[in-house]
Scaffold this motif. Sequence first.
Motif, short mmCIF file in Angstrom:
data_model
loop_
_atom_site.label_atom_id
_atom_site.label_comp_id
_atom_site.label_asym_id
_atom_site.label_seq_id
_atom_site.Cartn_x
_atom_site.Cartn_y
_atom_site.Cartn_z
N LYS A 199 9.02 2.44 11.32
CA LYS A 199 10.23 1.75 11.79
C LYS A 199 10.61 2.16 13.20
O LYS A 199 11.63 1.73 13.71
N SER A 200 9.81 3.03 13.81
CA SER A 200 10.05 3.52 15.18
C SER A 200 11.47 4.05 15.34
O SER A 200 12.15 3.74 16.32
N GLU A 201 11.90 4.85 14.38
CA GLU A 201 13.25 5.40 14.42
C GLU A 201 13.33 6.54 15.42
O GLU A 201 12.36 7.26 15.66
N LYS A 202 14.51 6.70 15.98
CA LYS A 202 14.79 7.86 16.81
C LYS A 202 15.40 8.92 15.91
O LYS A 202 15.92 8.62 14.84
N LEU A 203 15.35 10.13 16.36
CA LEU A 203 15.90 11.23 15.57
C LEU A 203 17.42 11.20 15.70
O LEU A 203 17.99 11.66 16.68
N THR A 204 18.07 10.63 14.70
CA THR A 204 19.52 10.57 14.66
C THR A 204 20.01 11.26 13.39
O THR A 204 19.21 11.75 12.59
N SER A 259 18.56 9.28 9.91
CA SER A 259 17.20 8.73 10.06
C SER A 259 16.32 9.26 8.94
O SER A 259 16.64 10.24 8.27
N TYR A 270 13.67 10.78 9.29
CA TYR A 270 13.15 12.11 9.63
C TYR A 270 14.01 13.21 9.02
O TYR A 270 13.49 14.23 8.55
N GLY A 326 9.78 6.63 8.87
CA GLY A 326 10.34 6.89 10.19
C GLY A 326 9.41 6.47 11.31
O GLY A 326 9.85 5.92 12.32
#
Length: 153
Positions: free
Chosen positions: A107-112, A115, A117, A104
Amino acid sequence: MSDNVASRNSLICRGIYSFIGILIGLSVFISWLFFIEPKTDASIHISLSGCLSGVLAAWNFVTHLMHLKDYWRTWLRGLKLFMLIGAFFMIVTAAGFIAYLVLGITKSEKLTVASFYIASVWCFVSFKWAAMLLWHSRSYRNEFADLTVLLDF
């Protein structure tokens, strides 16, 4: 006599808690696998982590049910097996938790909803069930420690 009733009631509460964990793990598996869009790698990993959580909750449920029915007296080695399973899955889910966090972050994911996370959260829930499996199996085994001394002769 009241101690026996209290322990039986707490054992029933543990069983109900484990059964609810089975239902939640199954619902997470079905939801993220079939109903959450878009389909990403993370949603598949979330569904599998939820499934693992449900399976570990089922092992906890079986542990409590067998203790309630007093089957552990005839199969004390099974408690050792359950302890090993709990320890193994604690290691696996801790590694999964760290791996999903690293994925997470890298990949610079946002909390969706889908995801990595969320997958790490479900790995933590699976870790909790594995720790409870190890803990309860060990406590039930210690309860029968005097019986194992008699069986050694």
